[in-house]
Scaffold this motif. Structure first.
Motif, PDB file in Angstrom:
ATOM      1  N   PRO A 156       5.866   6.008   0.507  1.00 37.11           N
ATOM      2  CA  PRO A 156       4.716   6.693  -0.081  1.00 37.11           C
ATOM      3  C   PRO A 156       5.112   7.978  -0.776  1.00 37.11           C
ATOM      4  O   PRO A 156       6.081   8.643  -0.407  1.00 37.11           O
ATOM      5  CB  PRO A 156       3.806   6.962   1.129  1.00 37.11           C
ATOM      6  N   ASP A 178       0.818  -1.216   0.000  1.00 35.77           N
ATOM      7  CA  ASP A 178       0.000   0.000   0.000  1.00 35.77           C
ATOM      8  C   ASP A 178       0.848   1.261   0.000  1.00 35.77           C
ATOM      9  O   ASP A 178       0.517   2.252  -0.658  1.00 35.77           O
ATOM     10  CB  ASP A 178      -0.901   0.045   1.242  1.00 35.77           C
ATOM     11  N   LYS A 179       1.918   1.243   0.786  1.00 33.69           N
ATOM     12  CA  LYS A 179       2.732   2.439   0.986  1.00 33.69           C
ATOM     13  C   LYS A 179       4.032   2.429   0.191  1.00 33.69           C
ATOM     14  O   LYS A 179       4.921   3.239   0.431  1.00 33.69           O
ATOM     15  CB  LYS A 179       3.043   2.618   2.483  1.00 33.69           C
TER      16      LYS A 179
END
Length: 213
Positions: A84, A35-36
């Protein structure tokens, strides 16, 4: 059954439960790191002799996994940066866990579903890059290995099933909207080591990724 036998059986059953929890944590950590865009951390979750199957390509060993995550994904989604980036959205929740640990507790199999949301905010898009936002659904069929009680991903098979833009949804996605890999490494610097035979195609095709159970 003697008391010692009963204790040994219960210890083994408890060990299986602990293994299942460890594998679940491992796979969920994979999802959070992905996700990051923590791609270095993603690669660390794999066994040295691993295999990653993604969009019709087979990436072999830790070097192959690094080529996919710290090469292809990092350059595409994080501008070459580990971590990110402003305006980049990637979400990969791991759902419907189904885990089976082998009796010897050295190998395990698991299936997960993921529903992904991803995109680039208009403030982060480059001048020559269109703003994108999309949804995706897929299934993982994975194999895990344990060495000295530490679980690692041995084989990760991500079967992307459907893909759709937020504007039009999956019902209007053209066939092979995301085409399977067709060029291998080193001709493609980020390509797979080999191509998967009879690789599944995106919706509207509906082939089933075989169940391990």
């Amino acid at each position: 059954m003697t008391a010692d036998d009963k204790i040994a059986e219960l210890e083994h059953r408890l060990g299986i439960v602990e293994d299942e929890l460890a594998i679940r944590r491992l796979q969920h950590a994979y999802g959070y790191y992905l996700d990051k865009c923590y791609y270095d951390e993603v690669v660390d979750l794999f066994d040295e002799d691993c295999e990653v199957i993604f969009i019709g390509g087979v990436y072999k060993g830790r070097a192959g996994a690094a080529r996919l995550y710290t090469g292809r994904f990092r350059s595409r989604f994080a501008d070459g940066h580990n971590g990110p980036q402003f305006g980049r959205l990637l979400e990969h929740p791991m759902l419907q866990d189904l885990i089976h640990v082998a009796p010897d507790r050295r190998t395990a199999y698991a299936r997960y579903r993921t529903l992904m949301q991803a995109g680039t905010h208009e403030l982060a898009a480059a001048a020559d890059t269109p703003v994108r936002q999309w949804m995706e659904g897929g299934v993982y069929e994975n194999v895990y290995t344990s060495t000295d009680g530490i679980w690692k991903i041995k084989k990760l098979f991500y079967r992307a099933f459907w893909h759709g833009t937020m504007e039009e949804g999956w019902a209007h996605t053209p066939p092979d909207y995301v085409p399977n890999a067709s060029v291998t490494y080193p001709e493609d610097p980020y390509g797979p080591d080999e191509l998967l035979e009879n690789a599944p195609r995106l919706w509207p095709e509906t082939t089933t990724l075989p169940f391990h159970y």
